[in-house]
Motif scaffolding. Sequence first.
Motif, short mmCIF file in Angstrom:
data_model
loop_
_atom_site.label_atom_id
_atom_site.label_comp_id
_atom_site.label_asym_id
_atom_site.label_seq_id
_atom_site.Cartn_x
_atom_site.Cartn_y
_atom_site.Cartn_z
N LEU A 35 13.85 -114.99 52.91
CA LEU A 35 14.95 -115.45 52.06
C LEU A 35 14.54 -116.76 51.40
O LEU A 35 15.23 -117.77 51.52
CB LEU A 35 16.22 -115.62 52.89
N ARG A 40 16.62 -116.04 47.05
CA ARG A 40 18.03 -116.46 47.11
C ARG A 40 18.65 -116.48 45.71
O ARG A 40 19.81 -116.11 45.53
CB ARG A 40 18.16 -117.83 47.77
N VAL A 43 19.33 -112.88 44.71
CA VAL A 43 20.45 -112.33 45.49
C VAL A 43 21.76 -112.97 45.05
O VAL A 43 22.81 -112.31 45.04
CB VAL A 43 20.20 -112.52 47.00
N VAL A 47 25.19 -111.14 44.06
CA VAL A 47 26.51 -111.49 44.60
C VAL A 47 27.50 -111.73 43.47
O VAL A 47 28.64 -111.25 43.49
CB VAL A 47 26.42 -112.73 45.50
N ALA A 276 29.30 -105.82 51.67
CA ALA A 276 28.05 -106.57 51.80
C ALA A 276 28.17 -107.99 51.27
O ALA A 276 27.26 -108.81 51.47
CB ALA A 276 26.93 -105.84 51.06
N THR A 280 26.21 -111.42 52.94
CA THR A 280 25.12 -111.82 52.04
C THR A 280 25.28 -113.28 51.61
O THR A 280 24.32 -114.07 51.65
CB THR A 280 25.08 -110.92 50.80
#
Length: 397
Positions: A35, A40, A43, A47, A276, A280
Amino acid sequence: MGFVDLFSAASMPVLKVLIVTALGSFLALDSVDILGQSTRKQVNSLVFYVFSPSLVGSNLARTITLKSIISMWFMPVNILLTFIIGSALGWLLLIITRPPQHLKGLILGNLGNLPLIILPAVCKEKGSPFGDPNVCHEYAMAYASLSMAIGAVFLWTYVYNLVRVFSDHSHNSGNDIIVSDKETGPMEDELIQSLLTSSSKAVNMKAKLKVMVDKLKQHFGSFSRRLNLKAVFAPSTIGAIVGFNIGIISPLRRLLIGTTAPLRVIEDSIYLVGDAGIPTVTLIIGGNLLRGLRGSGISLPLVLGIVAVRLIILPFFGVLVVKGALYFRLVDADPLYLFVLLLQFALPPAMNIGTMTQLFGAGESECSVIMLWAYGLASISLTLWSMFFMWLVASFI
């Protein structure tokens, strides 16, 4: 209800968040590098565009009805008050500490999304004062979903624009988002000069009004570019609007919600994706907190001031607001509902603040330090406040 039962019911949800956060920090270690920073950031975009709107919309669609929205009318007011009071306290902190420009958007009030984790977990604890666990869970999901949806609307309109404006101003004060003093100053001088000139030459009123209208349009255009009104329709906001419509409009609800709904597979799929979202984001926060351990040069008084405002001062105002609402009979004496209203004032900063700083590329390391202190100390403060709130709402009935 004994102290041990209260402590257990209040601490278990916080421990769950801490465990997932610790996992995120571990995955972000250089030796592990699952990560990492680039991961990040990618991701975070996932998100922002997928998980958050799915989470907000699916939970609202399942738990919100026209009847429940009427009974919970005070919750939007309560959340608005958390932002107003938090922002007022934040401005006082800005005056006292004088932080760098790009950090000002991080200091002003916002609402975290922990209720969706805390409330269902509290209902499952045997020391919970909220009655039958199944009934408690059903209502908790409705309260938490509405809280998260309204909080998302405020977060991605008000806080998002604050972070964006101050971040852009720190990089370039002359671009199309921020209008520098060199642009606004002459504009105002030109307006005054034109009015004085027109007065001295006895120009008719129509000409004066035309000058004023033209200048006001220029000012409004500058303000609109600075505010970025498109953020009003951020993905989470759109998800909230869709979820409200599905939950409130009966034909849509029958079509999508329930075991016999013809199109239930669509809502179930969205719900699956939204599930999720919270783990997350919590993992990302854990990864960002690792940067906070390495330091960022942010002043300690500023960090402690933010933590004190969010975790100590604001909850006291929350108690006054909720007790006042109960006194004037604006809310019913429902222990779970009152607990949610109180909890909204005691949450640490929203996890999505980290997403915003990474989207704009400003204040990431400082945000990591703030989050490290806020969530580290929130493990204590949130437990203590939850215990106090449970005892308080039990005394109301």
